[in-house]
Design a protein around this motif. Structure first.
Motif, PDB file in Angstrom:
ATOM      1  N   LEU A  98       0.830  -1.205   0.000  1.00 59.28           N
ATOM      2  CA  LEU A  98       0.000   0.000   0.000  1.00 59.28           C
ATOM      3  C   LEU A  98       0.862   1.251   0.000  1.00 59.28           C
ATOM      4  O   LEU A  98       0.537   2.248  -0.656  1.00 59.28           O
ATOM      5  N   LEU A  99       1.975   1.220   0.737  1.00 55.87           N
ATOM      6  CA  LEU A  99       2.903   2.357   0.713  1.00 55.87           C
ATOM      7  C   LEU A  99       3.530   2.502  -0.673  1.00 55.87           C
ATOM      8  O   LEU A  99       3.748   3.631  -1.142  1.00 55.87           O
ATOM      9  N   ALA A 100       3.815   1.374  -1.324  1.00 57.87           N
ATOM     10  CA  ALA A 100       4.344   1.433  -2.697  1.00 57.87           C
ATOM     11  C   ALA A 100       3.321   2.064  -3.627  1.00 57.87           C
ATOM     12  O   ALA A 100       3.681   2.872  -4.503  1.00 57.87           O
ATOM     13  N   PHE A 101       2.045   1.729  -3.453  1.00 56.90           N
ATOM     14  CA  PHE A 101       0.996   2.360  -4.261  1.00 56.90           C
ATOM     15  C   PHE A 101       1.042   3.875  -4.093  1.00 56.90           C
ATOM     16  O   PHE A 101       0.967   4.634  -5.065  1.00 56.90           O
ATOM     17  N   ALA A 102       1.156   4.331  -2.833  1.00 59.38           N
ATOM     18  CA  ALA A 102       1.111   5.757  -2.550  1.00 59.38           C
ATOM     19  C   ALA A 102       2.314   6.487  -3.134  1.00 59.38           C
ATOM     20  O   ALA A 102       2.194   7.616  -3.626  1.00 59.38           O
ATOM     21  N   VAL A 103       3.478   5.848  -3.102  1.00 60.54           N
ATOM     22  CA  VAL A 103       4.713   6.500  -3.574  1.00 60.54           C
ATOM     23  C   VAL A 103       4.809   6.489  -5.095  1.00 60.54           C
ATOM     24  O   VAL A 103       5.207   7.481  -5.721  1.00 60.54           O
ATOM     25  N   ILE A 104       4.441   5.377  -5.730  1.00 60.14           N
ATOM     26  CA  ILE A 104       4.676   5.208  -7.164  1.00 60.14           C
ATOM     27  C   ILE A 104       3.564   5.792  -8.024  1.00 60.14           C
ATOM     28  O   ILE A 104       3.814   6.277  -9.137  1.00 60.14           O
ATOM     29  N   SER A 105       2.336   5.797  -7.528  1.00 52.46           N
ATOM     30  CA  SER A 105       1.207   6.265  -8.352  1.00 52.46           C
ATOM     31  C   SER A 105       1.417   7.646  -8.959  1.00 52.46           C
ATOM     32  O   SER A 105       1.130   7.839 -10.155  1.00 52.46           O
ATOM     33  N   PRO A 106       1.918   8.657  -8.209  1.00 52.50           N
ATOM     34  CA  PRO A 106       2.081   9.983  -8.827  1.00 52.50           C
ATOM     35  C   PRO A 106       3.126  10.026  -9.929  1.00 52.50           C
ATOM     36  O   PRO A 106       3.125  10.946 -10.755  1.00 52.50           O
ATOM     37  N   VAL A 107       4.025   9.048  -9.963  1.00 54.32           N
ATOM     38  CA  VAL A 107       5.108   9.042 -10.952  1.00 54.32           C
ATOM     39  C   VAL A 107       4.648   8.464 -12.287  1.00 54.32           C
ATOM     40  O   VAL A 107       5.211   8.783 -13.340  1.00 54.32           O
ATOM     41  N   VAL A 108       3.623   7.637 -12.257  1.00 54.76           N
ATOM     42  CA  VAL A 108       3.204   6.918 -13.465  1.00 54.76           C
ATOM     43  C   VAL A 108       2.820   7.854 -14.615  1.00 54.76           C
ATOM     44  O   VAL A 108       3.219   7.611 -15.759  1.00 54.76           O
ATOM     45  N   PRO A 109       2.052   8.949 -14.380  1.00 56.56           N
ATOM     46  CA  PRO A 109       1.720   9.833 -15.507  1.00 56.56           C
ATOM     47  C   PRO A 109       2.939  10.465 -16.174  1.00 56.56           C
ATOM     48  O   PRO A 109       2.879  10.832 -17.349  1.00 56.56           O
ATOM     49  N   ARG A 110       4.039  10.607 -15.435  1.00 58.11           N
ATOM     50  CA  ARG A 110       5.271  11.142 -16.033  1.00 58.11           C
ATOM     51  C   ARG A 110       5.983  10.090 -16.872  1.00 58.11           C
ATOM     52  O   ARG A 110       6.603  10.406 -17.891  1.00 58.11           O
ATOM     53  N   MET A 111       5.890   8.833 -16.431  1.00 57.25           N
ATOM     54  CA  MET A 111       6.591   7.755 -17.119  1.00 57.25           C
ATOM     55  C   MET A 111       5.862   7.283 -18.370  1.00 57.25           C
ATOM     56  O   MET A 111       6.497   6.907 -19.357  1.00 57.25           O
ATOM     57  N   ALA A 112       4.532   7.316 -18.342  1.00 59.42           N
ATOM     58  CA  ALA A 112       3.753   6.737 -19.436  1.00 59.42           C
ATOM     59  C   ALA A 112       4.025   7.392 -20.798  1.00 59.42           C
ATOM     60  O   ALA A 112       4.178   6.681 -21.802  1.00 59.42           O
ATOM     61  N   PRO A 113       4.092   8.751 -20.916  1.00 57.83           N
ATOM     62  CA  PRO A 113       4.347   9.331 -22.236  1.00 57.83           C
ATOM     63  C   PRO A 113       5.735   8.993 -22.777  1.00 57.83           C
ATOM     64  O   PRO A 113       5.930   8.933 -23.989  1.00 57.83           O
ATOM     65  N   ARG A 114       6.696   8.786 -21.890  1.00 56.68           N
ATOM     66  CA  ARG A 114       8.056   8.515 -22.342  1.00 56.68           C
ATOM     67  C   ARG A 114       8.210   7.092 -22.864  1.00 56.68           C
ATOM     68  O   ARG A 114       8.855   6.856 -23.888  1.00 56.68           O
ATOM     69  N   ARG A 115       7.627   6.133 -22.166  1.00 56.86           N
ATOM     70  CA  ARG A 115       7.793   4.736 -22.539  1.00 56.86           C
ATOM     71  C   ARG A 115       6.617   4.207 -23.336  1.00 56.86           C
ATOM     72  O   ARG A 115       6.741   3.181 -24.021  1.00 56.86           O
ATOM     73  N   GLY A 116       5.476   4.882 -23.236  1.00 60.73           N
ATOM     74  CA  GLY A 116       4.243   4.372 -23.820  1.00 60.73           C
ATOM     75  C   GLY A 116       3.520   3.546 -22.774  1.00 60.73           C
ATOM     76  O   GLY A 116       4.143   2.721 -22.082  1.00 60.73           O
TER      77      GLY A 116
END
Length: 388
Positions: free
Chosen positions: A52-70
């Protein structure tokens, strides 16, 4: 074209099937894990808290990563990380247990964020139906995982290690089914992320609060319901079955969600009524715990619908797929942080007050707060935001 869309749906559903069993299969085995590895209760509890802590930490980063990698490649990478985490956790050691758990949490966090935005992008007219479908699959497999964990540990070589590690087969199946999406080129305009997180939107905060409070309720119930009902005089075996009943009822309720979403002009009434049902369930456990089966069914009815609504809001309240990805990241980051803290606070209040009245009163207050934010979260669209 139809075959490609069908393959996309199957891929999404099998990915969804992987988002909970590695978490819900741990609880029934936790006493064995603790005994075999010599862990204290507090350290053993981290096996449930770390994802659950991993969810909280990583979730905000995903929108930044998605356009770069697809988004397709990013989701495929997340499935590989999840598979690696399950494999590492299969190794019989304390270090492997916690290292694998962190990787599992990281992989699931990416899937949590991307699935609503992919549905918004590729199936904008089927948001309610597909959200309900993937919530049902997710919840159904989660219920099965909690139910078969102990039987598998008793008959399989390796005991509880194998009971936790056997879910690698489902993760590998998801990788295979998702590979065609990675190989299919996607136009840049169809990216699912790129927006900044909508921290300044009141509607986004209402959706986030609804997501967080319903997640808090789910994880408190799956963590503490057996102990609460046992202390009211119910046997341990029956208490375990009540937890299974809660999850099964929630799955059945989620199957009815598409019809409810189609019928309603917006989701304010649905979200409010089902939040009140959750409130009734907590109040029932507080005031009449001897009727635990009834209140367990009530909590399942409200909880299953609230989960589907919370996931649907991530797409329905967004203008496009990119905004859905940003809203999903915000709601799941804050929401799962609240869910991670909830069971610990519930247990602490039980210890301090020497009973369940105070923690159950807290859950009544949380359900009342969820009812209030439901009125806002059930209607409207988050304003367009500047891309990051």
């Amino acid at each position: 074209m139809q075959n490609k869309r069908a393959l996309m749906v199957w891929g999404l559903l099998v990915v969804a099937a992987n988002l909970r069993p590695s978490l819900t299969g741990v609880g029934p085995l936790l006493d064995r894990v603790q005994a075999d590895l010599g862990l204290s209760p507090a350290v053993a509890g981290l096996v449930n808290t770390l994802p659950l802590l991993a969810f909280a930490v990583i979730s905000p980063v995903v929108p930044r990563m998605a356009p770069r990698r697809g988004p397709e490649r990013l989701l495929a990478s997340a499935l590989v990380v999840l598979t690696l985490g399950i494999a590492i956790r299969w190794v019989p050691s304390t270090v492997s247990l916690f290292a694998g758990t962190v990787l599992i949490g990281a992989g699931i966090a990416v899937g949590n964020v991307l699935l609503p935005s992919l549905i918004k992008r590729d199936f904008p007219t089927k948001v309610g139906l597909l959200t309900s479908a993937y919530a049902t699959v997710m919840g159904g497999v989660a219920a099965v995982a909690s139910g078969v964990a102990v039987p598998i540990s008793e008959v399989a070589p390796g005991g509880w290690y194998t009971a936790l590690g056997c879910w690698i087969a489902l993760a590998l199946a998801a990788i295979v089914l998702w590979l065609p999406q990675v190989r299919t080129p996607r136009p840049a305009a169809r990216a699912v992320s790129g927006h900044r997180l909508p921290w300044g939107s009141g509607l986004a905060w209402a959706v986030t609060a609804f997501m967080g409070l319903q997640s808090l309720g789910f994880y408190v119930v799956v963590t503490w319901l057996p102990q609460v009902v046992q202390d009211s005089g119910i046997g341990a075996a029956e208490a375990g079955w009540l937890l299974f009943v809660f999850q099964v009822v929630a799955v059945v309720t989620s199957l009815a969600a598409p019809a409810m979403l189609r019928w309603a002009r917006d989701q304010r009434a649905l979200a409010t009524v089902n939040s009140l049902i959750m409130l009734a369930g907590y109040a029932g456990l507080l005031l009449a715990p001897q009727w635990a089966l009834l209140w367990t069914v009530v909590l399942g009815l409200g909880g299953g619908a609230c989960l589907v609504l919370a996931l649907a809001f991530l797409s329905l309240r967004a203008q496009d797929a990119a905004a859905a990805g940003a809203l999903s990241a915000m709601a799941q980051s804050v929401g799962y942080l609240l869910a991670a803290v909830g069971p610990a606070v519930f247990g602490l209040l039980h210890t301090v007050s020497s009973g369940w009245s105070t923690p159950l009163a807290l859950m009544c207050a949380a359900a009342a707060g969820q009812t209030l934010v439901a009125v806002v979260a059930g209607r409207g669209t988050v304003p367009a935001l500047r891309r990051g």
